[in-house]
Design an enzyme around this catalytic site. Sequence first.
Site, PDB file in Angstrom:
ATOM      1  N   HIS A 162     -51.868  52.180 -88.058  1.00  0.00           N
ATOM      2  CA  HIS A 162     -50.562  52.203 -88.721  1.00  0.00           C
ATOM      3  C   HIS A 162     -50.572  53.098 -89.961  1.00  0.00           C
ATOM      4  CE1 HIS A 162     -46.589  51.036 -89.799  1.00  0.00           C
ATOM      5  NE2 HIS A 162     -46.611  49.826 -89.295  1.00  0.00           N
ATOM      6  N   ASP A 198     -41.413  61.764 -72.001  1.00  0.00           N
ATOM      7  CA  ASP A 198     -41.457  62.188 -70.600  1.00  0.00           C
ATOM      8  C   ASP A 198     -42.671  63.094 -70.394  1.00  0.00           C
ATOM      9  OD1 ASP A 198     -41.071  63.169 -68.052  1.00  0.00           O
ATOM     10  OD2 ASP A 198     -39.053  63.949 -68.409  1.00  0.00           O
TER      11      ASP A 198
END
Length: 423
Positions: A154, A367
């Site tokens: 993070h 994608d």
Amino acid sequence: MNFTVIRSSGNIVRPSESTPSVTLNLSAIDKLPIYRMDVKSLHVFKHGGENASKVICEALSKALVPYYPLAGRIKETPDGELQIACTGDGAWFIEAYTDCSLESVNCLDNILLVPNDELLPTPPPETYGINPLLRIQCTRFTCQGFVLGITMNHSIADGVGAAQIFNAIGEFARGFRHPKVQPEWHREAVPARLARVYGERSKLFPPPPIPDYQLKHASLDISQDQINKLKNDFKELTGDYCSTFDVVVASLWCHRTRAIELEKQTEVSLMFPVNARRFLDPPLPEGFYGNCFWPVTITVSSGWLVEASHGEVVQAIKHSKARVSTEIKRWVSSDVLDDSGHRYASPFAYTTLCISDWASLGFDKVDYGWGPPVQMFSVEGVASFPITVVGLPPKPKKGIRLNTGCVQGMHLQSFLQYYKNST
């Protein structure tokens, strides 16, 4: 939901070209202790191919050139400050496969039954002597669909930044020579005072001990028709527009507060982060991928919340979001620690509901050449405080999916019944 996952031994993926060998400073927010952790998520792609792992692995190698800090390691200075050593060591990648199709497990639709440990990457063996900031496991199913399990530190990126990184990997996988959004480190532009909204609170307003609430998990789908109705009702009532987040979280907060049956005078709080990039002066550049958000806290009485109309609760959320720009400017320019608005309500209290919004980050657009994921979701550990992740339901469903761990067992059925009655 049982299936067997066979993993490869794993390999280190290094940048495809030489990258700068430098040490970079993290921002004041990046360095906060609460973000020295890994964020885990699963991304389900219904279509792929036998070469999906190879394509994604090669694209990752290319993406680690512009995103070269991700191929580095966290280091600590003698003063205890965290930095990124850009060593070019690389990320960790595991190829895996299963003995079943995605259809046979309903594309992991029931996320409460998903064997997360099987689909998330294991760390490199200790003999490698490294602790990568990014680990990925690509698990191929018999239908040629695949699941990406991602573990990312993070401190290097927030949710918006992580989605930007993986959209870039997808672009390289589809043949792009450069990412559409050029990454910007720019951590020095994040005012150190922004981190004080978290850090100073612990000094002046110590949180209570973390209790064991034994919170129960539930998954709730809110249809697009329900969301549209709530938005239209608000528009007719106020003449104003509101977001999907506003109406969904308002309903959640109301239903949850009714279910836990507090005394009317009890204060209850709603907490959620807001992307602060555009509110800084000057705003951060588009490609910034570090941690930069502002905590919004709304505190009201339980009695007000259970008696208020849905529109009134939506209005309270909208007003709090609208004040973010002013609050950030005042906070950054002032030397006085401001505790107005109950910003520091303890997230560990049972009366406080925390929201993590994953629906608008951009992971649903990633994608790798076979279309975007049919679903993605964060993998949370055992929650020690009431929290709900706002996500998206599996395609082709439209609307919002709430992955909640916000009520104790004694309140779960009542909480679910309020949702059932509202549909």
